[in-house]
Design an enzyme around this catalytic site. Structure first.
Site, mmCIF file in Angstrom:
data_model
loop_
_atom_site.group_PDB
_atom_site.id
_atom_site.type_symbol
_atom_site.label_atom_id
_atom_site.label_comp_id
_atom_site.label_asym_id
_atom_site.label_seq_id
_atom_site.Cartn_x
_atom_site.Cartn_y
_atom_site.Cartn_z
ATOM 1 N N HIS A 1 0.900 -1.215 -0.065
ATOM 2 C CA HIS A 1 0.008 0.003 -0.136
ATOM 3 C C HIS A 1 0.758 1.137 -0.078
ATOM 4 C CE1 HIS A 1 -3.593 2.406 0.297
ATOM 5 N NE2 HIS A 1 -4.311 1.572 0.987
ATOM 6 N N TYR B 1 -14.761 5.825 8.503
ATOM 7 C CA TYR B 1 -13.561 6.304 7.715
ATOM 8 C C TYR B 1 -13.873 5.749 6.191
ATOM 9 C CZ TYR B 1 -8.944 6.559 5.468
ATOM 10 O OH TYR B 1 -7.901 7.054 4.797
ATOM 11 N N THR C 1 -4.817 10.751 -0.640
ATOM 12 C CA THR C 1 -6.573 10.538 -0.105
ATOM 13 C C THR C 1 -6.568 11.297 1.014
ATOM 14 O OG1 THR C 1 -5.669 8.743 1.287
ATOM 15 C CG2 THR C 1 -6.354 8.045 -0.633
#
Length: 772
Positions: free
Chosen positions: A473, A589, A602
């Site tokens: 990630h 979230y 993001t």
């Protein structure tokens, strides 16, 4: 293959007469071709750098300006207002190319024209950056576009109409703005109001106001200073502190997975499917290197930042004792492959030519047919990448810093990407709901040692030809790998194809050198560390409950009839489902993107709002009229959409507070408010999976060419992770994760609540549904 030839390119022996040197002509030929290929890439990069650097200008536009200037001089018109004459007087006389007056005049006009051209490019770029800083269009109602926005759209289209390269807009994208502390604190307090009682809210409000007036102004000054200096005031700290400095295992906690097409089957031949897919991936990488991929554009005209794509290939996360680093190479000519406990190196090129799919199929089949056994310690070696980061860093330094272990590890870490050849078969069977969850579990963690979790992505191939990805990630977010995956699956299905027997098209070249088996010398001490890392990873994997399902009653098409966004519809349904599941609301979230800004990644949308909780409570009471419930739902949906737009336009909450927290740590400033905010658990973490970023085919003509999206592990030990893909007009895929060790969560139970919540909200608007 290139390595095999290079190994015998130069052979020498020591004789009484000196050195006996022998050269391999074939090997030298391939080395020569490799060198030519490298120089071609360098030249392409130089050319692309020039074209990108002058966008929206071009060499042709420069020539037009020069010709216009020269032409005007022949018509006795001085468009330079005397500047050409000034330049001409400054040129040295009587030497080089300036000997004649005509030459001096032409050269002066060329210099003037170049200056005008460069100034024009700078003006257009700054104008485009100014235009892209306007985000009012996002907040206007659909079908009610203002005249100002229409004029803005025309200007943007005019300035970006010339065919752009992948990174052409990078320098024209605006910087992510730093919100005011006052606005962020106000939005934060609004976001936690439905989660706190009056006493708790008063305490939090007191902490927030104290921070706002006493501590924050100093921290904000440093953050604003960073925003002036850095390209993006968030992204580097986000990558370092959220991802690379984490010392817990990245398996389940960070890495995520992506699924294959689930309704069609191109071939059952494992090696053939891999041959096409790997070939398509390298084709994509070549387009990436040449910047031939079109930038992603919102509304077809607003460019998104493309910087995350730079590290898609040839990238590995290298463990460190305190922090990891991302190692990115400009090129790699091989992939690393794992099968039955053995590691192989497969070359992607023969000389300068990319191997055809049929040749790659042959190479992968050779690995599948290889009967050799794993070397001691080799089988579970990749568990090191699944365990604790400190343990992996120590083992890497102690056992892999020299000799054959270093050479073999380099072959993996310097590979374009990692390929896992599994012996199991997984595929989604609509008649067997559990099949999708088992498929997802295999992609999320496998057996904890058959994925190299540190690579930018691992391509996973099952025995029946089904595929998937496990993605690290830190280097990028899900839409980036989704862009690659859409290209690869589209190329596989519509451009490469298979024979009737399921093999790749064409004939293989049996003269290709076989894949190279990597050699290891792993001592018992290292094997003990490997086993320890495996046990840690196994415990994490066994604790994950994953429930994946396809929601069939309706999809995007019928949701739009409710006159709301599909994402808001699903998010409000998640709030209703969570309240039914846990009997309370929680901090929620939802990931949104900030890629309209340079190097944006993001931002968080806090989906649990006063409006959504009011709707949920009204639904639970069961005494409200349908019209009242519809009104409450629409208010909740409008609030959610507005928050999503604010997050996308740089006016979010959490990235600003995160950066203020980092500044406070650098300055040694204590903030009880920031410490509490940053420690709040996200018990419901959600993300929508993008699709159709590339138009490889018409989805209306090929409705079954759908992937099922992907998923990730739960963020909190007592929470849920939910990813969803609104896959088409008539279906939605959900991926829900939780932990067996929590007595409060159950992924399948929550999934059933989500189903019912979607149906109940649809009933409010009398949306017709089919049987689920």
């Amino acid at each position: 293959m290139a390595e095999a030839h290079q190994a015998v390119a130069f052979q020498f022996t020591v004789t009484p007469d000196g050195f006996d040197l022998r050269l391999s002509r074939e090997a030298l030929k391939h080395i020569y071709l490799s060198g030519i290929n490298s120089w071609k890439k360098r030249l392409i990069r130089i050319k692309n750098g020039i074209l990108r650097g002058v966008y929206p200008g071009s060499p042709t536009s420069w020539l037009v300006v020069v010709m216009a200037t020269v032409g005007s001089s022949y018509c006795n018109m001085d468009v330079s207002l005397g500047l050409v004459s000034c330049i001409q007087r400054c040129l040295p006389e009587g030497c080089g190319p300036y000997q004649t007056p005509q030459t001096r005049a032409l050269f002066s006009m060329a210099i003037f024209s170049t200056g005008v051209w460069v100034m024009g490019i700078f003006f257009f770029r700054q104008t485009l950056k100014l235009l892209l800083s306007y985000h009012g269009w996002m907040f206007e109602m659909h079908g009610r576009t203002s005249h100002f926005t229409k004029i803005w759209a025309i200007c943007v289209r005019l300035l970006s109409s010339r065919r752009p390269m992948l990174y052409s807009f990078q320098t024209s994208l605006p910087k992510l703005p730093v919100p005011s502390v006052r606005a962020t604190i106000q939005r934060y307090l609004e976001s936690v109001r439905p989660l706190l009682d009056d006493v708790e809210y008063y305490r939090m409000e007191t902490l927030a106001r104290e921070f706002q007036y006493k501590t924050a102004p100093r921290l904000q000054k440093y953050l604003v200073l960073k925003s002036w200096w850095a390209t993006n005031y968030v992204s580097d700290w986000w990558e370092e502190y959220i991802y690379l400095r984490g010392r817990s295992p990245i398996i389940v906690n960070s890495n995520y997975y992506v699924m294959d097409l689930v309704f069609i089957k191109n071939t059952d031949v494992q090696a053939a499917r891999l041959g096409n897919i790997v070939h398509a991936m390298v084709m994509y990488r070549r387009k990436l290197d040449r910047e031939e991929i079109k930038p992603v554009m919102a509304l077809g005209m607003v460019p998104m930042c493309s910087y995350q794509m730079e590290r898609m290939f040839n990238t590995t996360r290298i463990p460190g004792k305190e922090t990891d680093v991302l190692q990115h190479l400009t090129d790699s000519r091989h992939v690393a492959v794992y099968h039955k406990g053995r590691f192989f190196k497969v070359w992607l090129y023969e000389g300068s030519r990319l191997l055809r799919p049929r040749d790659l199929e042959m190479q992968f089949q050779r690995i599948l047919d290889d009967p050799s056994l794993p070397q001691p310690g080799e089988e579970k070696l990749a568990a090191l990448t699944a365990g604790g980061r400190v343990e992996w860093a120590q083992a890497r330094q102690a056992f892999f810093s020299s000799g054959k272990n270093k050479a073999a590890l380099d072959a993996i870490e310097r590979a374009a990407f990692f390929v896992a050849l599994d012996e199991e078969s997984y595929r989604y069977d609509p008649e067997d709901e559990a099949s999708l969850s088992l498929y997802g579990k295999a992609l999320l963690h496998g057996n904890c040692y058959n994925r190299w979790f540190d690579k930018s992505f691992t391509l996973i191939s099952f025995k029946n030809g089904q595929l998937g990805l496990n993605t690290e990630h830190a280097w990028a977010d899900a839409p980036i790998i989704g862009h690659l995956w859409e290209f690869v699956l589209g190329t596989d299905s519509f451009h490469l194809g298979y024979t009737e027997s399921g093999h790749c098209l064409g004939k293989p070249n049996p003269a290709l050198a076989p894949p190279l088996r990597l050699q290891w010398d792993i001592p018992r001490q290292c094997q003990a560390v490997i086993e320890s890392s495996y046990q840690v990873a196994r415990a994490l994997a066994d604790d994950v409950e994953l429930y994946c399902f396809q929601f069939l009653p309706f999809g995007k098409g019928l949701i739009k009839k409710c006159r709301t966004s599909p994402d808001a519809f699903v998010q409000i349904a998640l709030q209703l489902a969570h309240f039914r599941d846990r009997g309370k609301f929680c901090l929620t979230y939802e990931a949104s993107m900030t890629r309209m800004f340079r190097e944006g990644r993001t931002e968080t949308v806090r989906s649990c709002t006063n409006e959504s909780t009011a709707f949920v409570q009204a639904m639970m009471e069961g005494s409200h009229m349908k019209a009242d419930l519809q009104d409450l739902f629409r208010k909740a949906a409008e609030k959610h959409q507005n928050m999503y737009r604010l997050a996308m336009t740089g006016a979010g909450i959490d990235r600003h507070l995160f950066c203020l927290y980092v500044v406070s740590k650098y300055l040694g400033v204590s903030s009880p408010f920031l410490a509490e905010v940053l420690s709040e658990p996200w018990r419901l973490s959600t993300s929508q999976i993008p699709q159709f970023q590339i138009r490889m085919f018409d989805p209306d003509q090929h409705p079954n060419h759908l992937g099922a999206g992907g998923g990730f592990g739960p963020v909190a030990d007592d929470g849920y992770g939910v990813s969803y893909m609104i896959a088409g007009e008539n279906t939605i895929f959900f991926h829900i994760s939780s932990k067996f060790s929590s007595s409060e969560t159950n992924a399948q139970r929550f999934g059933n609540h989500i189903r019912q919540a979607l149906l109940d909200i649809a009933d409010l608007f009398q949306v017709p549904k089919t049987d689920s």
